[in-house]
Design a protein around this motif. Structure first.
Motif, PDB file in Angstrom:
ATOM      1  N   ASP A  90     -10.926  16.102  61.070  1.00 55.81           N
ATOM      2  CA  ASP A  90     -11.903  16.049  62.166  1.00 55.81           C
ATOM      3  C   ASP A  90     -13.292  16.361  61.640  1.00 55.81           C
ATOM      4  OD1 ASP A  90      -9.928  15.406  63.993  1.00 55.81           O
ATOM      5  OD2 ASP A  90      -9.661  17.478  64.682  1.00 55.81           O
ATOM      6  N   PHE A  91     -13.377  17.378  60.787  1.00 55.73           N
ATOM      7  CA  PHE A  91     -14.668  17.697  60.164  1.00 55.73           C
ATOM      8  C   PHE A  91     -15.160  16.520  59.330  1.00 55.73           C
ATOM      9  CE2 PHE A  91     -16.857  19.048  56.300  1.00 55.73           C
ATOM     10  CZ  PHE A  91     -18.036  19.541  56.859  1.00 55.73           C
ATOM     11  N   GLY A  92     -14.245  15.890  58.600  1.00 56.30           N
ATOM     12  CA  GLY A  92     -14.605  14.739  57.772  1.00 56.30           C
ATOM     13  C   GLY A  92     -15.188  13.599  58.586  1.00 56.30           C
ATOM     14  N   GLN A  93     -14.662  13.375  59.787  1.00 55.16           N
ATOM     15  CA  GLN A  93     -15.207  12.332  60.675  1.00 55.16           C
ATOM     16  C   GLN A  93     -16.674  12.630  60.985  1.00 55.16           C
ATOM     17  OE1 GLN A  93     -13.807   9.552  61.579  1.00 55.16           O
ATOM     18  NE2 GLN A  93     -11.686   9.917  61.069  1.00 55.16           N
ATOM     19  N   LYS A  94     -16.978  13.882  61.287  1.00 56.10           N
ATOM     20  CA  LYS A  94     -18.369  14.273  61.567  1.00 56.10           C
ATOM     21  C   LYS A  94     -19.237  14.081  60.329  1.00 56.10           C
ATOM     22  CE  LYS A  94     -16.873  17.827  64.799  1.00 56.10           C
ATOM     23  NZ  LYS A  94     -16.752  19.262  65.015  1.00 56.10           N
ATOM     24  N   PHE A  95     -18.714  14.510  59.181  1.00 64.66           N
ATOM     25  CA  PHE A  95     -19.457  14.409  57.935  1.00 64.66           C
ATOM     26  C   PHE A  95     -19.748  12.955  57.577  1.00 64.66           C
ATOM     27  CE2 PHE A  95     -19.683  14.325  53.257  1.00 64.66           C
ATOM     28  CZ  PHE A  95     -20.746  15.200  53.072  1.00 64.66           C
ATOM     29  N   ILE A  96     -18.772  12.095  57.743  1.00 65.45           N
ATOM     30  CA  ILE A  96     -18.949  10.677  57.419  1.00 65.45           C
ATOM     31  C   ILE A  96     -19.986  10.045  58.358  1.00 65.45           C
ATOM     32  CG2 ILE A  96     -17.776   8.429  57.412  1.00 65.45           C
ATOM     33  CD1 ILE A  96     -15.298   9.951  56.295  1.00 65.45           C
ATOM     34  N   ARG A  97     -20.019  10.462  59.621  1.00 63.30           N
ATOM     35  CA  ARG A  97     -21.053   9.957  60.537  1.00 63.30           C
ATOM     36  C   ARG A  97     -22.452  10.333  60.040  1.00 63.30           C
ATOM     37  NH1 ARG A  97     -17.387  11.469  64.754  1.00 63.30           N
ATOM     38  NH2 ARG A  97     -18.584  13.362  65.146  1.00 63.30           N
ATOM     39  N   ILE A  98     -22.584  11.538  59.486  1.00 61.13           N
ATOM     40  CA  ILE A  98     -23.877  11.960  58.933  1.00 61.13           C
ATOM     41  C   ILE A  98     -24.234  11.096  57.733  1.00 61.13           C
ATOM     42  CG2 ILE A  98     -25.041  13.847  57.716  1.00 61.13           C
ATOM     43  CD1 ILE A  98     -23.458  15.744  59.616  1.00 61.13           C
ATOM     44  N   LEU A  99     -23.266  10.822  56.881  1.00 64.36           N
ATOM     45  CA  LEU A  99     -23.525   9.950  55.726  1.00 64.36           C
ATOM     46  C   LEU A  99     -23.929   8.550  56.178  1.00 64.36           C
ATOM     47  CD1 LEU A  99     -20.652  10.918  53.255  1.00 64.36           C
ATOM     48  CD2 LEU A  99     -23.004  11.753  53.307  1.00 64.36           C
ATOM     49  N   ASP A 100     -23.302   8.065  57.261  1.00 66.10           N
ATOM     50  CA  ASP A 100     -23.673   6.753  57.804  1.00 66.10           C
ATOM     51  C   ASP A 100     -25.127   6.766  58.271  1.00 66.10           C
ATOM     52  OD1 ASP A 100     -21.128   5.781  57.328  1.00 66.10           O
ATOM     53  OD2 ASP A 100     -20.445   6.058  59.400  1.00 66.10           O
ATOM     54  N   GLU A 101     -25.558   7.856  58.894  1.00 61.30           N
ATOM     55  CA  GLU A 101     -26.942   7.980  59.344  1.00 61.30           C
ATOM     56  C   GLU A 101     -27.899   8.042  58.158  1.00 61.30           C
ATOM     57  OE1 GLU A 101     -28.197   7.672  62.461  1.00 61.30           O
ATOM     58  OE2 GLU A 101     -26.141   7.160  62.984  1.00 61.30           O
ATOM     59  N   LEU A 102     -27.499   8.724  57.086  1.00 60.35           N
ATOM     60  CA  LEU A 102     -28.326   8.751  55.876  1.00 60.35           C
ATOM     61  C   LEU A 102     -28.476   7.355  55.287  1.00 60.35           C
ATOM     62  CD1 LEU A 102     -27.120  11.988  54.043  1.00 60.35           C
ATOM     63  CD2 LEU A 102     -29.399  11.535  54.960  1.00 60.35           C
ATOM     64  N   GLU A 103     -27.397   6.582  55.346  1.00 57.08           N
ATOM     65  CA  GLU A 103     -27.454   5.209  54.843  1.00 57.08           C
ATOM     66  C   GLU A 103     -28.429   4.369  55.670  1.00 57.08           C
ATOM     67  OE1 GLU A 103     -24.446   1.483  53.813  1.00 57.08           O
ATOM     68  OE2 GLU A 103     -23.641   3.343  54.610  1.00 57.08           O
ATOM     69  N   LYS A 104     -28.395   4.547  56.998  1.00 54.73           N
ATOM     70  CA  LYS A 104     -29.336   3.837  57.869  1.00 54.73           C
ATOM     71  C   LYS A 104     -30.770   4.242  57.566  1.00 54.73           C
ATOM     72  CE  LYS A 104     -26.136   3.427  61.745  1.00 54.73           C
ATOM     73  NZ  LYS A 104     -25.834   3.921  63.113  1.00 54.73           N
ATOM     74  N   LEU A 105     -30.991   5.539  57.341  1.00 57.53           N
ATOM     75  CA  LEU A 105     -32.327   6.028  57.001  1.00 57.53           C
ATOM     76  C   LEU A 105     -32.801   5.406  55.695  1.00 57.53           C
ATOM     77  CD1 LEU A 105     -34.708   7.935  57.550  1.00 57.53           C
ATOM     78  CD2 LEU A 105     -33.422   9.718  56.343  1.00 57.53           C
ATOM     79  N   GLN A 106     -31.910   5.325  54.708  1.00 57.50           N
ATOM     80  CA  GLN A 106     -32.269   4.715  53.430  1.00 57.50           C
ATOM     81  C   GLN A 106     -32.650   3.249  53.605  1.00 57.50           C
ATOM     82  OE1 GLN A 106     -32.750   6.049  50.321  1.00 57.50           O
ATOM     83  NE2 GLN A 106     -33.530   4.006  49.920  1.00 57.50           N
ATOM     84  N   GLN A 107     -31.927   2.534  54.457  1.00 54.07           N
ATOM     85  CA  GLN A 107     -32.258   1.134  54.718  1.00 54.07           C
ATOM     86  C   GLN A 107     -33.644   1.009  55.352  1.00 54.07           C
ATOM     87  OE1 GLN A 107     -28.912  -0.161  57.059  1.00 54.07           O
ATOM     88  NE2 GLN A 107     -27.612  -0.493  55.283  1.00 54.07           N
ATOM     89  N   GLU A 108     -33.957   1.918  56.293  1.00 50.88           N
ATOM     90  CA  GLU A 108     -35.279   1.903  56.910  1.00 50.88           C
ATOM     91  C   GLU A 108     -36.366   2.198  55.890  1.00 50.88           C
ATOM     92  OE1 GLU A 108     -35.544   4.434  60.366  1.00 50.88           O
ATOM     93  OE2 GLU A 108     -33.629   3.674  61.148  1.00 50.88           O
ATOM     94  N   ILE A 109     -36.114   3.154  55.027  1.00 50.19           N
ATOM     95  CA  ILE A 109     -37.101   3.490  53.987  1.00 50.19           C
ATOM     96  C   ILE A 109     -37.301   2.306  53.054  1.00 50.19           C
ATOM     97  CG2 ILE A 109     -37.472   4.928  51.929  1.00 50.19           C
ATOM     98  CD1 ILE A 109     -36.046   7.200  53.489  1.00 50.19           C
ATOM     99  N   SER A 110     -36.219   1.652  52.674  1.00 51.91           N
ATOM    100  CA  SER A 110     -36.296   0.503  51.776  1.00 51.91           C
ATOM    101  C   SER A 110     -37.077  -0.651  52.410  1.00 51.91           C
ATOM    102  CB  SER A 110     -34.898   0.019  51.400  1.00 51.91           C
ATOM    103  OG  SER A 110     -34.227   1.017  50.666  1.00 51.91           O
ATOM    104  N   GLU A 111     -36.913  -0.832  53.720  1.00 50.37           N
ATOM    105  CA  GLU A 111     -37.637  -1.896  54.419  1.00 50.37           C
ATOM    106  C   GLU A 111     -39.129  -1.606  54.491  1.00 50.37           C
ATOM    107  OE1 GLU A 111     -35.700  -2.194  58.202  1.00 50.37           O
ATOM    108  OE2 GLU A 111     -33.861  -3.037  57.339  1.00 50.37           O
ATOM    109  N   ASP A 112     -39.482  -0.326  54.593  1.00 50.72           N
ATOM    110  CA  ASP A 112     -40.885   0.073  54.734  1.00 50.72           C
ATOM    111  C   ASP A 112     -41.650  -0.004  53.427  1.00 50.72           C
ATOM    112  OD1 ASP A 112     -40.489   0.490  57.419  1.00 50.72           O
ATOM    113  OD2 ASP A 112     -40.284   2.672  57.245  1.00 50.72           O
ATOM    114  N   PHE A 113     -40.953   0.062  52.290  1.00 54.59           N
ATOM    115  CA  PHE A 113     -41.657   0.082  51.017  1.00 54.59           C
ATOM    116  C   PHE A 113     -41.360  -1.099  50.200  1.00 54.59           C
ATOM    117  CE2 PHE A 113     -41.479   4.543  52.266  1.00 54.59           C
ATOM    118  CZ  PHE A 113     -42.816   4.875  52.167  1.00 54.59           C
TER     119      PHE A 113
END
Length: 113
Positions: A90-113
């Motif tokens: 259950d904790f892992g599910q929460k942790f993986i969701r955070i990693l998914d959000e970090l991946e989305k943030l990285q995509q946004e950063i990559s698009e901006d630069f």
């Protein structure tokens, strides 16, 4: 009433969770393992056979780290030959969701630069 200034204490970084993210991202196979588990592949031998370049030694180290952090659970069956499976906690599910959000943030950063 006196006007009192409320002092805000210095916020410190979340040491344990930051270390966890750093360690998991440091293992280049962790995200692949999460994808395999999401696809229903939960036995180490099958994981190694499914992913080109993944070795048993590296996979075992990755699984060990993820188990120590409580992201994955190791399930050992009392059979001959031994049967071991992994599943996301259950904790892992929460942790993986955070990693998914970090991946989305990285995509946004990559698009901006």
């Amino acid at each position: 009433m006196k006007n009192e200034e409320k002092l805000i204490s210095r916020k410190s970084p979340p040491a344990k969770s930051a270390r966890m993210v750093e360690t998991i991202y440091g293992c280049k196979w962790s995200l692949t393992v999460y994808q395999l588990l999401a696809d229903g592949i939960n036995r180490p031998g099958e994981m190694v056979r499914t992913v080109d370049g993944l070795t048993t030694k590296v996979l075992n180290e990755c699984l060990r780290k993820n188990t120590q952090f409580g992201i994955l659970e190791r399930i050992a069956y009392n059979e001959v030959p031994p049967k071991v499976e992994y599943e996301v906690t259950d904790f892992g599910q929460k942790f993986i969701r955070i990693l998914d959000e970090l991946e989305k943030l990285q995509q946004e950063i990559s698009e901006d630069f």
